[in-house]
Design a protein around this motif. Structure first.
Motif, PDB file in Angstrom:
ATOM      1  N   HIS A 105      31.644  69.719 -43.671  1.00  0.00           N
ATOM      2  CA  HIS A 105      30.955  68.991 -44.988  1.00  0.00           C
ATOM      3  C   HIS A 105      31.653  67.591 -45.242  1.00  0.00           C
ATOM      4  O   HIS A 105      32.851  67.527 -45.017  1.00  0.00           O
ATOM      5  CB  HIS A 105      31.126  69.813 -46.079  1.00  0.00           C
ATOM      6  CG  HIS A 105      30.291  71.205 -45.900  1.00  0.00           C
ATOM      7  ND1 HIS A 105      30.588  72.196 -45.239  1.00  0.00           N
ATOM      8  CD2 HIS A 105      28.805  71.335 -46.262  1.00  0.00           C
ATOM      9  CE1 HIS A 105      29.740  73.319 -45.345  1.00  0.00           C
ATOM     10  NE2 HIS A 105      28.561  72.668 -46.199  1.00  0.00           N
ATOM     11  N   ILE A 106      31.032  66.672 -45.184  1.00  0.00           N
ATOM     12  CA  ILE A 106      31.186  65.397 -46.085  1.00  0.00           C
ATOM     13  C   ILE A 106      30.928  65.142 -47.246  1.00  0.00           C
ATOM     14  O   ILE A 106      29.654  65.328 -47.349  1.00  0.00           O
ATOM     15  CB  ILE A 106      31.012  64.371 -44.665  1.00  0.00           C
ATOM     16  CG1 ILE A 106      31.636  64.584 -43.476  1.00  0.00           C
ATOM     17  CG2 ILE A 106      31.544  62.972 -45.447  1.00  0.00           C
ATOM     18  CD1 ILE A 106      33.418  64.526 -43.604  1.00  0.00           C
ATOM     19  N   LYS A 107      31.751  64.486 -47.932  1.00  0.00           N
ATOM     20  CA  LYS A 107      30.950  64.121 -49.329  1.00  0.00           C
ATOM     21  C   LYS A 107      30.696  62.625 -49.442  1.00  0.00           C
ATOM     22  O   LYS A 107      31.501  61.842 -48.971  1.00  0.00           O
ATOM     23  CB  LYS A 107      32.272  64.030 -50.481  1.00  0.00           C
ATOM     24  CG  LYS A 107      31.799  63.780 -51.868  1.00  0.00           C
ATOM     25  CD  LYS A 107      33.074  63.925 -52.659  1.00  0.00           C
ATOM     26  CE  LYS A 107      32.414  63.954 -54.212  1.00  0.00           C
ATOM     27  NZ  LYS A 107      33.518  64.155 -55.201  1.00  0.00           N
ATOM     28  N   ILE A 108      29.261  62.610 -49.629  1.00  0.00           N
ATOM     29  CA  ILE A 108      28.571  61.166 -49.585  1.00  0.00           C
ATOM     30  C   ILE A 108      27.837  61.140 -50.825  1.00  0.00           C
ATOM     31  O   ILE A 108      27.033  61.808 -51.232  1.00  0.00           O
ATOM     32  CB  ILE A 108      27.622  61.181 -48.292  1.00  0.00           C
ATOM     33  CG1 ILE A 108      28.385  61.212 -47.123  1.00  0.00           C
ATOM     34  CG2 ILE A 108      26.813  59.887 -48.308  1.00  0.00           C
ATOM     35  CD1 ILE A 108      27.526  61.172 -45.802  1.00  0.00           C
ATOM     36  N   PHE A 109      28.090  59.980 -51.547  1.00  0.00           N
ATOM     37  CA  PHE A 109      27.359  59.809 -52.816  1.00  0.00           C
ATOM     38  C   PHE A 109      27.612  60.960 -53.774  1.00  0.00           C
ATOM     39  O   PHE A 109      26.571  61.407 -54.614  1.00  0.00           O
ATOM     40  CB  PHE A 109      25.931  59.461 -52.533  1.00  0.00           C
ATOM     41  CG  PHE A 109      25.551  58.236 -51.773  1.00  0.00           C
ATOM     42  CD1 PHE A 109      26.559  57.138 -51.931  1.00  0.00           C
ATOM     43  CD2 PHE A 109      24.737  58.352 -50.644  1.00  0.00           C
ATOM     44  CE1 PHE A 109      26.233  56.038 -50.998  1.00  0.00           C
ATOM     45  CE2 PHE A 109      24.611  57.181 -49.620  1.00  0.00           C
ATOM     46  CZ  PHE A 109      25.379  56.030 -49.833  1.00  0.00           C
ATOM     47  N   GLY A 110      28.646  61.502 -53.787  1.00  0.00           N
ATOM     48  CA  GLY A 110      28.792  62.423 -54.777  1.00  0.00           C
ATOM     49  C   GLY A 110      28.515  63.833 -54.350  1.00  0.00           C
ATOM     50  O   GLY A 110      28.585  65.107 -55.230  1.00  0.00           O
TER      51      GLY A 110
END
Length: 452
Positions: A372-377
Motif C-alpha cells: 500500500h502507498i499513501k497518495i493524497f492522504g
C-alpha cells in the motif's frame, strides 16, 4: 577557509555546500531535500547564513536535489549570480517553474481535500518565485574559467549524467576544491563520459551508488520483455520518470525497440509538460550527448505529448494497453501519482522504476515490495507488477566511480564522501581508503570543517 555541509551529507538529497573565505561566501549547489517527512522539513529551516550575504552560487546540474532551493534563496534576499552551464540554465527555466507550480497545486489540493497537517497548507515557493530567480542565472562554457572575485574562480567540466551536468573545480588563491556533482556513466548510449580530473587539494565525492554495481544485461532486452509481458495480458506500463535525462533515454530505448519491431506498436504517452520541454532542450544541445539530430528527433517523436490536465486525466481512464512516462521519477509528486493511484491496484499493469529511489520516497517503498502507498492522504493498494531497471541509472556505480577517481595523479589532501545514504557512503569510503590509500571522511549534516 571553511566549508559547511548544508545538505547532501548523510543523505542523497538537498545538496548545498557553503565555502567561506576572507569575507566571501560561495554556495555550491542549492538543492531541495526530498524523501521522508523529516528530510522535507529541512527545506523550511533557515540557513545559517543570510541569503544576501552569499556572493555567488555555483550549480553542478539542474536536478531538483541540486537546484530546487534556488527560488527560496532568491525570495529571501539573494542578489548575486547563479553560475552554471548553458544547458543547466535552460533546464532550470522549466524545472524550477514546474516545481513551483506543482507545489501550488498540491497545497491547493491538500487544502481542498483537508488531508494536510498544516492549516492552511502552503507551498515552499510558487511558480512566480521560480520564474523571478532566473534573472540571476549566468551561463558559462565548459572548460572556460569563470571569475567570481580576483581570488576565486570556477571551472566546469562535463560530468555526463544529464544535459549540462558538470564537475566544478573551485580555485581560491592556490587552493583547488573539486565538487564531483553527480557523475554519469561510461559508455552510456546517450550521454557523454565524465571528463577526468587529475589533481585537487580537496574533493567532495558523491556516493549515490557507492555500495552497488549496476546489474549486467541489456536494458533494451529487459524493457522489451516487460512491455510484451504486460501488454499481452492487456495491461499498461506506467513509468515514473525523471523529466530530465531519464525520460529522453527511455524514449530513445522505446524508439529503438519499435523500429526493430521487438515490441508491439502500442501507444506511448509522455505525460509531463516539464519532460516535454526538456526533450526540446535536449535536441537543442546536440554537442552534449551522443545522439544524432535524426535520432534525437525520432526518439522524442515516438511519444504523444499530453500537456493539458484534461489529457492527463483521460489517460487514467483509458484502459487500452500503452506506455505512460510521467514525472516524478521517485513518485514524490506530479502527475505520476494519479496514474499510480489508477493503475497500481490492478495486477495486469506494471509500474517500472528506472533510476535511483531515495530512502523515504514512494518509489523506494514500492521497489521494496510495499503493498500500500499513501497518495493524497489515502492508502492505495499496489497489486501491479513493480520492477526496477537499475542499469538505466544515470549515476556512476561503485566501480565506475573508482575508475573516475583512478585518473588522479596524486591524492587530494582530504576527500569528503557526500550525497549518499549512510551504507553507500561508508562502502565508498572503505573502497577509496583500501584501494587508493586516500584520507577520507563522511561529513555530517550542517558540520563545518576548517580547510585552512
Amino acid at each position: 577557509m571553511n566549508i559547511t555541509f548544508l545538505g547532501g551529507a548523510g543523505s542523497v538529497t538537498g545538496s548545498k555546500y557553503l565555502i567561506e573565505t576572507q569575507g566571501k561566501s560561495v554556495l555550491v549547489d542549492c538543492g531541495l531535500f526530498q524523501g521522508g517527512r523529516k528530510l522535507r522539513e529541512r527545506n523550511w529551516n533557515p540557513l545559517p547564513i543570510n541569503s544576501s550575504q552569499i556572493d555567488a552560487v555555483l550549480l553542478t546540474h539542474a536536478h531538483m536535489d541540486h537546484s530546487g532551493y534556488i527560488p527560496v534563496l532568491c525570495k529571501e534576499g539573494y542578489k548575486g549570480p547563479i553560475i552554471t552551464t548553458s544547458a543547466t540554465k535552460d533546464l532550470c527555466t522549466i524545472l524550477l517553474a514546474d516545481s513551483g507550480h506543482i507545489q501550488e497545486r498540491e497545497a491547493e489540493y491538500a487544502n481542498r481535500k483537508g488531508y494536510s497537517r498544516h492549516r492552511p497548507a502552503k507551498p515552499l515557493y510558487n511558480q512566480k518565485d521560480a520564474e523571478s530567480c532566473m534573472k540571476h542565472f549566468n551561463p558559462v562554457e565548459f572548460l572556460e574559467p569563470a571569475s567570481i572575485t580576483s581570488r576565486i574562480s570556477a571551472l566546469f567540466r562535463p560530468a555526463g549524467h544529464i544535459l549540462g551536468a558538470a564537475t566544478i573545480e573551485l580555485t581560491i588563491g592556490t587552493t583547488k576544491i573539486v565538487f564531483s556533482g553527480d557523475l554519469g556513466r561510461y559508455d552510456d548510449p546517450v550521454m557523454v563520459d565524465p571528463l577526468p580530473i587529475e589533481e585537487c587539494d580537496y574533493l567532495l565525492m558523491e556516493s549515490t551508488y557507492g555500495n552497488r554495481v549496476h546489474e549486467p544485461g541489456d536494458p533494451a532486452t529487459i524493457l522489451a520483455e516487460l512491455i510484451k509481458r504486460v501488454t499481452s495480458r492487456g495491461g499498461t506500463v506506467v513509468i515514473p520518470s525523471f523529466a530530465v535525462g531519464r525520460a529522453q533515454s527511455l524514449l530513445f530505448q522505446i524508439w529503438k525497440l519499435k523500429v526493430a519491431q521487438t515490441i508491439p506498436n502500442l501507444p506511448v504517452f509522455l505525460d509531463s509538460p516539464m519532460a516535454i520541454n526538456a526533450s526540446n532542450i535536449f535536441c537543442a544541445h546536440m554537442d552534449e550527448h551522443r545522439l544524432t539530430a535524426d535520432e534525437c528527433n525520432a526518439a522524442c517523436e515516438v511519444a504523444k505529448y499530453t500537456r493539458r490536465t484534461d489529457e492527463s486525466k483521460q489517460l487514467s481512464f483509458n484502459r487500452v494497453p500503452k506506455i505512460i512516462l510521467s514525472a516524478s521519477g521517485m513518485a514524490t509528486g506530479g502527475r505520476i501519482l494519479h496514474h499510480i493511484r489508477h493503475y497500481g491496484p490492478d495486477k495486469k499493469n506494471a509500474i517500472l522504476f528506472a533510476g535511483y529511489q531515495a530512502a523515504g520516497t514512494r518509489g523506494a517503498a514500492m521497489t521494496r515490495g510495499a503493498k500500500h502507498i499513501k497518495i493524497f492522504g489515502k492508502q492505495v493498494p499496489i497489486r501491479a507488477e513493480v520492477s526496477a531497471l537499475h542499469m538505466l541509472s544515470a549515476h556512476a556505480d561503485s566501480n565506475e566511480t573508482m575508475t573516475w577517481l583512478g585518473n588522479f595523479k596524486m591524492p587530494p589532501r582530504k576527500t569528503f564522501i557526500i550525497h549518499g545514504e549512510q551504507e553507500s557512503s561508508t562502502a565508498l569510503e572503505r573502497r577509496i581508503i583500501n584501494e587508493l590509500g586516500w584520507d577520507c571522511t563522511i561529513p555530517k549534516y550542517r558540520q563545518s570543517v576548517d580547510l585552512t
